[in-house]
Design a protein around this motif. Sequence first.
Motif, PDB file in Angstrom:
ATOM      1  N   HIS A 192       0.821  -1.212   0.000  1.00 19.17           N
ATOM      2  CA  HIS A 192       0.000   0.000   0.000  1.00 19.17           C
ATOM      3  C   HIS A 192       0.853   1.261   0.000  1.00 19.17           C
ATOM      4  CE1 HIS A 192      -3.771  -2.135   1.551  1.00 19.17           C
ATOM      5  NE2 HIS A 192      -2.828  -3.036   1.740  1.00 19.17           N
ATOM      6  N   ASP A 193       0.278   2.329  -0.491  1.00 20.01           N
ATOM      7  CA  ASP A 193       0.793   3.682  -0.293  1.00 20.01           C
ATOM      8  C   ASP A 193      -0.399   4.592  -0.021  1.00 20.01           C
ATOM      9  OD1 ASP A 193       1.964   6.145  -0.192  1.00 20.01           O
ATOM     10  OD2 ASP A 193       2.910   6.072  -2.162  1.00 20.01           O
ATOM     11  N   PRO A 194      -0.825   4.670   1.265  1.00 23.87           N
ATOM     12  CA  PRO A 194      -1.946   5.545   1.591  1.00 23.87           C
ATOM     13  C   PRO A 194      -1.659   6.980   1.168  1.00 23.87           C
ATOM     14  CG  PRO A 194      -1.415   4.098   3.435  1.00 23.87           C
ATOM     15  CD  PRO A 194      -0.314   3.946   2.436  1.00 23.87           C
ATOM     16  N   ASN A 195      -2.624   7.584   0.502  1.00 23.93           N
ATOM     17  CA  ASN A 195      -2.526   8.964   0.011  1.00 23.93           C
ATOM     18  C   ASN A 195      -1.536   9.131  -1.135  1.00 23.93           C
ATOM     19  OD1 ASN A 195      -4.358   9.846   2.036  1.00 23.93           O
ATOM     20  ND2 ASN A 195      -2.669   9.855   3.504  1.00 23.93           N
ATOM     21  N   GLY A 196      -0.985   8.048  -1.649  1.00 26.75           N
ATOM     22  CA  GLY A 196      -0.113   8.137  -2.816  1.00 26.75           C
ATOM     23  C   GLY A 196       1.069   9.065  -2.638  1.00 26.75           C
ATOM     24  N   MET A 197       1.787   8.940  -1.560  1.00 32.90           N
ATOM     25  CA  MET A 197       2.919   9.824  -1.285  1.00 32.90           C
ATOM     26  C   MET A 197       4.086   9.583  -2.237  1.00 32.90           C
ATOM     27  SD  MET A 197       1.941  11.790   1.176  1.00 32.90           S
ATOM     28  CE  MET A 197       3.466  12.456   1.829  1.00 32.90           C
ATOM     29  N   VAL A 198       4.277   8.324  -2.664  1.00 31.48           N
ATOM     30  CA  VAL A 198       5.384   7.984  -3.570  1.00 31.48           C
ATOM     31  C   VAL A 198       4.858   7.411  -4.879  1.00 31.48           C
ATOM     32  CG1 VAL A 198       7.437   6.538  -3.897  1.00 31.48           C
ATOM     33  CG2 VAL A 198       6.993   7.592  -1.657  1.00 31.48           C
ATOM     34  N   ALA A 199       4.055   6.369  -4.776  1.00 26.79           N
ATOM     35  CA  ALA A 199       3.515   5.702  -5.963  1.00 26.79           C
ATOM     36  C   ALA A 199       2.076   6.156  -6.184  1.00 26.79           C
ATOM     37  CB  ALA A 199       3.566   4.189  -5.782  1.00 26.79           C
ATOM     38  N   THR A 200       1.816   6.800  -7.306  1.00 27.61           N
ATOM     39  CA  THR A 200       0.487   7.346  -7.576  1.00 27.61           C
ATOM     40  C   THR A 200      -0.058   6.843  -8.906  1.00 27.61           C
ATOM     41  OG1 THR A 200       1.461   9.314  -8.607  1.00 27.61           O
ATOM     42  CG2 THR A 200       0.930   9.457  -6.263  1.00 27.61           C
ATOM     43  N   TYR A 201      -1.382   6.723  -8.969  1.00 29.48           N
ATOM     44  CA  TYR A 201      -2.088   6.328 -10.193  1.00 29.48           C
ATOM     45  C   TYR A 201      -1.475   5.069 -10.813  1.00 29.48           C
ATOM     46  CZ  TYR A 201      -3.817  11.128  -9.718  1.00 29.48           C
ATOM     47  OH  TYR A 201      -4.369  12.299  -9.245  1.00 29.48           O
ATOM     48  N   ILE A 202      -1.270   4.048  -9.996  1.00 33.96           N
ATOM     49  CA  ILE A 202      -0.623   2.818 -10.459  1.00 33.96           C
ATOM     50  C   ILE A 202      -1.533   2.075 -11.432  1.00 33.96           C
ATOM     51  CG2 ILE A 202       0.270   0.572  -9.770  1.00 33.96           C
ATOM     52  CD1 ILE A 202       1.127   1.740  -7.173  1.00 33.96           C
ATOM     53  N   SER A 203      -0.973   1.667 -12.559  1.00 30.26           N
ATOM     54  CA  SER A 203      -1.733   0.917 -13.555  1.00 30.26           C
ATOM     55  C   SER A 203      -1.205  -0.504 -13.738  1.00 30.26           C
ATOM     56  CB  SER A 203      -1.690   1.645 -14.906  1.00 30.26           C
ATOM     57  OG  SER A 203      -0.351   1.916 -15.288  1.00 30.26           O
ATOM     58  N   GLU A 204       0.037  -0.753 -13.329  1.00 30.56           N
ATOM     59  CA  GLU A 204       0.614  -2.078 -13.555  1.00 30.56           C
ATOM     60  C   GLU A 204       1.774  -2.335 -12.610  1.00 30.56           C
ATOM     61  OE1 GLU A 204       1.277  -3.516 -17.681  1.00 30.56           O
ATOM     62  OE2 GLU A 204       3.366  -3.797 -17.066  1.00 30.56           O
ATOM     63  N   ALA A 205       1.928  -3.603 -12.247  1.00 30.71           N
ATOM     64  CA  ALA A 205       3.109  -4.054 -11.500  1.00 30.71           C
ATOM     65  C   ALA A 205       3.789  -5.129 -12.335  1.00 30.71           C
ATOM     66  CB  ALA A 205       2.702  -4.594 -10.137  1.00 30.71           C
ATOM     67  N   HIS A 206       4.956  -4.789 -12.876  1.00 37.68           N
ATOM     68  CA  HIS A 206       5.704  -5.696 -13.756  1.00 37.68           C
ATOM     69  C   HIS A 206       6.936  -6.189 -13.006  1.00 37.68           C
ATOM     70  CE1 HIS A 206       7.630  -7.290 -17.377  1.00 37.68           C
ATOM     71  NE2 HIS A 206       8.732  -6.641 -17.025  1.00 37.68           N
ATOM     72  N   GLU A 207       7.025  -7.506 -12.817  1.00 39.51           N
ATOM     73  CA  GLU A 207       8.147  -8.070 -12.059  1.00 39.51           C
ATOM     74  C   GLU A 207       9.316  -8.406 -12.978  1.00 39.51           C
ATOM     75  OE1 GLU A 207       9.171 -11.759  -8.963  1.00 39.51           O
ATOM     76  OE2 GLU A 207       7.077 -11.365  -9.570  1.00 39.51           O
ATOM     77  N   HIS A 208      10.514  -7.966 -12.566  1.00 38.59           N
ATOM     78  CA  HIS A 208      11.730  -8.265 -13.320  1.00 38.59           C
ATOM     79  C   HIS A 208      12.936  -8.203 -12.400  1.00 38.59           C
ATOM     80  CE1 HIS A 208      14.914  -8.314 -16.245  1.00 38.59           C
ATOM     81  NE2 HIS A 208      15.262  -7.075 -15.992  1.00 38.59           N
ATOM     82  N   ASN A 209      13.675  -9.298 -12.374  1.00 39.57           N
ATOM     83  CA  ASN A 209      14.956  -9.345 -11.668  1.00 39.57           C
ATOM     84  C   ASN A 209      14.835  -8.899 -10.203  1.00 39.57           C
ATOM     85  OD1 ASN A 209      17.700  -9.882 -11.491  1.00 39.57           O
ATOM     86  ND2 ASN A 209      18.302  -7.803 -12.122  1.00 39.57           N
ATOM     87  N   GLY A 210      13.838  -9.432  -9.515  1.00 39.98           N
ATOM     88  CA  GLY A 210      13.700  -9.154  -8.094  1.00 39.98           C
ATOM     89  C   GLY A 210      13.082  -7.809  -7.757  1.00 39.98           C
ATOM     90  N   HIS A 211      12.582  -7.110  -8.760  1.00 44.13           N
ATOM     91  CA  HIS A 211      11.961  -5.803  -8.531  1.00 44.13           C
ATOM     92  C   HIS A 211      10.565  -5.759  -9.149  1.00 44.13           C
ATOM     93  CE1 HIS A 211      16.250  -4.827  -8.014  1.00 44.13           C
ATOM     94  NE2 HIS A 211      15.851  -3.794  -7.296  1.00 44.13           N
ATOM     95  N   LEU A 212       9.733  -4.907  -8.581  1.00 50.64           N
ATOM     96  CA  LEU A 212       8.462  -4.568  -9.216  1.00 50.64           C
ATOM     97  C   LEU A 212       8.615  -3.194  -9.852  1.00 50.64           C
ATOM     98  CD1 LEU A 212       5.401  -5.480  -6.942  1.00 50.64           C
ATOM     99  CD2 LEU A 212       6.170  -6.593  -9.042  1.00 50.64           C
ATOM    100  N   TYR A 213       8.378  -3.137 -11.148  1.00 51.93           N
ATOM    101  CA  TYR A 213       8.354  -1.848 -11.848  1.00 51.93           C
ATOM    102  C   TYR A 213       6.892  -1.435 -11.959  1.00 51.93           C
ATOM    103  CZ  TYR A 213      13.266  -2.475 -12.981  1.00 51.93           C
ATOM    104  OH  TYR A 213      14.625  -2.631 -12.895  1.00 51.93           O
TER     105      TYR A 213
END
Length: 415
Positions: A377-398
């Motif tokens: 979560h990111d309550p109030n979208g302080m860092v991640a806002t208007y997320i449309s996709e979570a793409h996993e690659h090499n141990g990270h979510l883009y």
Amino acid sequence: MNEAEGLRQRRPLRPQVITEDNAAQESKGGSTYSNKVFRMTFMTLAVSLIIPLFGAIVFLDSPIDPQPISFKEPPPLSGTLEPNFKLRQAERLFENQLVGPESIANIGDVLFTGTADGKILKIEDGQIQTIARLGHGPCGTGGDEPMCGRPLGIRVGPKNSLFVADAYYGIFEIFPSSGEVQRLVSSKTPIEGKNLSFVNDLTLTRDGRKIYFTDSSSKWHRKDYCLLIMEATDDGRLLEYDTVTKEVKVLMGGLRFPNGVQLSPAEDFVLVAETTMARIRRYYVSGLMKGGEDMFVENMPGFPDNIRLSSSGGYWVAMSAIRASPGFSMVDFLSDKPWIKRIIFKLLSQETVMKFVPKNSLVVELSETGSYRRSFHDPNGMVATYISEAHEHNGHLYLGSFRSPFICRLNLKDV
């Protein structure tokens, strides 16, 4: 005239003595008059404002003709869905260097995305390069979208070409090495008598022969997605394109804002995010259940956008708006009140309405059967806002976004 009458006439006039009681009485009289004047002025002003407003409500056309829908009570945000701040550990990449990187794909460590100005970008070694444009300029505002194009879903094919769904132009194959662009499905060609007005996301088989894609509406375009959600239009479809026969056919119809799609690892079914209804449906494309459909996840804690595979064999689902429980969800509240929706959009623009939508970002990981494994979560979208996709690659979510000017990257080891 007698003496007494004469004395009364000659009696001198007494001076009037002003007391506090007299002054108060006069003041009260003046105040009463002033209050009356104020009330009359206020009522006149109120009437002069209310009559035009009432006229606007009654006589102005509403851009939407909402259908009443109903939701179950949102699932409680507890247990696996307990709110946290894990998305705030993400870092913003390329801030203010791109806008609206809706979907993300990778070939090796090279990333690809499509942006709000109609470009297909390659990101390699920290550098951004434009490899293709599907529409034509000028570009810069939301009103330019139909001309510029709006790349949404993006995937990598078996020969390292890119398959892209453009909201306005259709389905494309792009070759990154040469920049060559081939249109596979044109949005100008009606499918089974209905327009492709809002081509959204796509997924394809490992051999690249079949492409499954969503058309969110045959009425509304992407720039009017807020109207599509609020009208609860049920004209969205899941379609299949055969790259060998060049045929397009409809697999599912009657969907309310079908959005992200994902083929299962076994390629026996396709998941479809039905955004307006806060659920994910499943359509079987092979096996004993071929041609059948059922519910994969219903009554979700937010409104699902793109769906992508997770390394654990499950699925990542991105949501840019949640249905807080306990809390308040505007979409839930208005769902069975079409008359309020009509009034809102008679008086307010889409951009104004969007300002009332809380920026509560959420990413969930589902198991292969649709249960919740974990949530970020990111309550109030302080860092991640208007997320449309979570793409996993090499141990990270883009984390892609349909309107933010950056990509977020979350190290899964940190969460």
